[in-house]
Design a protein around this motif. Structure first.
Motif, mmCIF file in Angstrom:
data_model
loop_
_atom_site.group_PDB
_atom_site.id
_atom_site.type_symbol
_atom_site.label_atom_id
_atom_site.label_comp_id
_atom_site.label_asym_id
_atom_site.label_seq_id
_atom_site.Cartn_x
_atom_site.Cartn_y
_atom_site.Cartn_z
ATOM 1 N N UNK A 158 0.837 -1.190 0.000
ATOM 2 C CA UNK A 158 0.000 0.000 0.000
ATOM 3 C C UNK A 158 0.881 1.251 0.000
ATOM 4 N N UNK A 159 0.341 2.322 -0.595
ATOM 5 C CA UNK A 159 1.043 3.601 -0.590
ATOM 6 C C UNK A 159 0.651 4.415 0.628
ATOM 7 N N UNK A 160 1.545 5.253 1.076
ATOM 8 C CA UNK A 160 1.313 6.083 2.247
ATOM 9 C C UNK A 160 1.118 7.526 1.778
ATOM 10 N N UNK A 161 0.033 8.131 2.184
ATOM 11 C CA UNK A 161 -0.281 9.484 1.737
ATOM 12 C C UNK A 161 0.431 10.514 2.606
ATOM 13 N N UNK A 162 0.929 11.573 1.974
ATOM 14 C CA UNK A 162 1.547 12.698 2.675
ATOM 15 C C UNK A 162 0.517 13.813 2.750
ATOM 16 N N UNK A 163 0.192 14.257 3.933
ATOM 17 C CA UNK A 163 -0.847 15.272 4.104
ATOM 18 C C UNK A 163 -0.328 16.648 3.692
ATOM 19 N N UNK A 164 -1.256 17.476 3.239
ATOM 20 C CA UNK A 164 -0.889 18.777 2.685
ATOM 21 C C UNK A 164 -0.285 19.716 3.729
ATOM 22 N N UNK A 165 -0.602 19.522 5.013
ATOM 23 C CA UNK A 165 -0.105 20.431 6.051
ATOM 24 C C UNK A 165 1.178 19.928 6.698
ATOM 25 N N UNK A 166 1.879 19.001 6.051
ATOM 26 C CA UNK A 166 3.175 18.537 6.531
ATOM 27 C C UNK A 166 4.279 19.379 5.886
ATOM 28 N N UNK A 167 5.298 19.700 6.661
ATOM 29 C CA UNK A 167 6.414 20.463 6.123
ATOM 30 C C UNK A 167 7.212 19.699 5.083
ATOM 31 N N UNK A 168 7.137 18.364 5.100
ATOM 32 C CA UNK A 168 7.868 17.542 4.128
ATOM 33 C C UNK A 168 7.099 17.370 2.828
ATOM 34 N N UNK A 169 5.905 17.935 2.731
ATOM 35 C CA UNK A 169 5.052 17.781 1.549
ATOM 36 C C UNK A 169 5.744 18.317 0.297
ATOM 37 N N UNK A 170 6.336 19.489 0.360
ATOM 38 C CA UNK A 170 6.984 20.111 -0.801
ATOM 39 C C UNK A 170 8.339 19.493 -1.132
ATOM 40 N N UNK A 195 0.039 24.153 -5.066
ATOM 41 C CA UNK A 195 -0.093 25.059 -3.926
ATOM 42 C C UNK A 195 -1.503 25.618 -3.824
ATOM 43 N N UNK A 196 -2.083 25.997 -4.956
ATOM 44 C CA UNK A 196 -3.453 26.533 -4.950
ATOM 45 C C UNK A 196 -4.434 25.500 -4.399
ATOM 46 N N UNK A 197 -4.286 24.240 -4.828
ATOM 47 C CA UNK A 197 -5.167 23.181 -4.325
ATOM 48 C C UNK A 197 -4.947 22.992 -2.830
ATOM 49 N N UNK A 198 -3.692 23.104 -2.391
ATOM 50 C CA UNK A 198 -3.399 22.973 -0.957
ATOM 51 C C UNK A 198 -4.095 24.071 -0.143
ATOM 52 N N UNK A 199 -4.045 25.313 -0.634
ATOM 53 C CA UNK A 199 -4.677 26.426 0.075
ATOM 54 C C UNK A 199 -6.195 26.242 0.117
ATOM 55 N N UNK A 200 -6.786 25.849 -1.015
ATOM 56 C CA UNK A 200 -8.227 25.639 -1.064
ATOM 57 C C UNK A 200 -8.645 24.480 -0.174
ATOM 58 N N UNK A 201 -7.834 23.428 -0.148
ATOM 59 C CA UNK A 201 -8.148 22.279 0.704
ATOM 60 C C UNK A 201 -8.107 22.659 2.174
ATOM 61 N N UNK A 202 -7.150 23.523 2.530
ATOM 62 C CA UNK A 202 -7.076 23.969 3.924
ATOM 63 C C UNK A 202 -8.210 24.881 4.320
ATOM 64 N N UNK A 203 -8.830 25.567 3.342
ATOM 65 C CA UNK A 203 -9.940 26.475 3.651
ATOM 66 C C UNK A 203 -11.278 25.741 3.770
#
Length: 396
Positions: free
Chosen positions: A249-261, A360-368
């Motif tokens: 299985x793959x492990x998902x990296x959440x958008x609010x993690x500093x290691x995401x980018x 990045x835009x999707x990340x910002x919208x997802x956080x909102x």
């Protein structure tokens, strides 16, 4: 007679359409409009444009992020106009995906717009973008992503360009040398010295816990760690990513993690610089405003119980904490500004920068989304409370 009347109607309609077209053409200005020059931001020296809202770049000096100078070889590939550099710029997304530690999942990706030989290059997606981490052991599939850093490293160049069109072996060799100082690359390359990976799993830190206002170059020990099955992992943070040897299985990296980018864009962050995460502090403005300590203390009058008073104080504390930390939008609004003598070269990364902006835009919208859902629920409750007297009248 009837035919003549129909012809007159058609001619009148065509005349009206011509008049409308003439009015439209006459409204088009015959001179170009240029934005007026504006002085740069007095806090961060970012270039400002006319009609740009104040504080967009750095929230009036409250947001400060350090940037690192891009390696000279990578800077040359991004900016020069020789044959090798132009090839790299045209295939930069493919090169980045080859060295990315995570795989990219895109929902409804428009491949026609991103073709190199058809019109203007455009990166367009609809829906979400996901970052996944694979297992340590490839299994029946050939190694990919992070596995390429420690599997069959004697033939690493061949493994990376296998099945990839138009990739240059010399460019791949140069990028291997450039990423030699990347902490994630250093960590995963050390895994080749482990005799059996089946008994190990790794722990990737969600963020390196660095103060990005002054320093953002983590070491390999700050971004990841190796665990064996006998260890219980008691030092693990709940937000860290634990990757096992072989789970299928793959492990998902959440958008609010500093290691995401840095895990997905090693060519944009060659030193493994952490991206946005919750808890990045703003620059305090206490030296500008004389704030009274008693100003934030609530009075017990007006509260029906001690618990109500405590709940209100906790709510104010959480709100104040959010105001003192950098939001996702503020973080990238600062990073995407044009500044003189900017050494990061992020704005010069071409087609890879387009992908990063969309991500990045999707990340910002997802956080909102949570705030929007919360606001909708609150508005629904208020509307229900407003309609409560009418319900009681109807029942009576």
């Amino acid at each position: 007679m009837q035919l003549i009347m129909q012809l007159e109607i058609v001619l009148n309609n065509s005349n009206q359409e011509c008049l409308q077209q003439n009015d439209t053409l006459s409204s088009i200005p015959d001179q170009s409009f240029a934005l007026k020059d504006c002085p740069p931001c007095t806090y961060c020296n970012a270039r400002r444009f006319q009609y740009e809202p104040p504080g967009l770049c750095c929230s009036s000096g409250q947001v400060v992020l350090v940037s690192n100078e891009m390696p000279s070889l990578l800077k040359q590939l991004f900016c020069e106009k020789d044959e090798v550099s132009r090839h790299f710029q045209a295939c930069v997304r493919r090169y980045n995906n080859t060295f990315a530690f995570t795989s990219l999942g895109i929902h409804n990706y428009d491949k026609q717009l991103s073709r190199r030989n058809k019109g203007i290059y455009t990166f367009k997606v609809q829906g979400q973008m996901y970052h996944f981490i694979n297992d340590l052991v490839p299994g029946d599939q050939p190694p990919k992503n992070l596995q390429l850093y420690f599997y069959d490293t004697d033939h690493e160049v061949e493994n990376r360009i296998k099945g990839a069109e138009r990739m240059n072996a010399s460019v791949v060799e140069n990028l291997i040398d450039v990423l030699g100082s990347n902490p994630y690359s250093q960590f995963f390359r050390n895994l080749k010295d482990i005799s059996s990976l089946d008994d190990c799993n790794i722990l990737i830190r969600s963020n390196a816990s660095l103060d990005q206002r002054v320093y953002n170059m983590p070491t390999s020990s700050q971004v990841a760690a190796t665990w064996v099955d006998e260890q219980d992992g008691s030092g693990q943070n709940n937000h860290d990513i634990r990757v096992f040897a072989k789970t299928g299985q793959s492990h998902s990296v959440k958008y609010n993690y500093g290691c995401y980018d840095p895990l997905q864009y090693p060519l944009l962050f060659p030193y493994g610089e952490s991206g946005w995460h919750e808890g990045i502090s703003k620059v305090p403005k206490s030296y500008q405003n004389n704030y009274s300590v008693c100003q934030g203390i609530l009075q017990h009058r007006g509260f029906s119980s001690i618990q109500a008073l405590l709940n209100k104080e906790n709510e104010n504390f959480v709100s104040q904490s959010k105001q003192n930390t950098v939001s996702c939008r503020e973080y990238y609004a600062y990073s995407f500004q044009i500044r003189p003598n900017d050494q990061s070269m992020l704005l010069h990364s071409g087609r890879l920068f387009q992908q990063f902006i969309v991500d990045t835009y999707i990340k910002i919208e997802h956080g909102a989304l949570p705030n929007q859902k919360k606001r909708m629920c609150t508005e629904g409750e208020d509307q229900e409370n407003d309609n409560a007297p009418f319900k009681r009248i109807k029942k009576a």
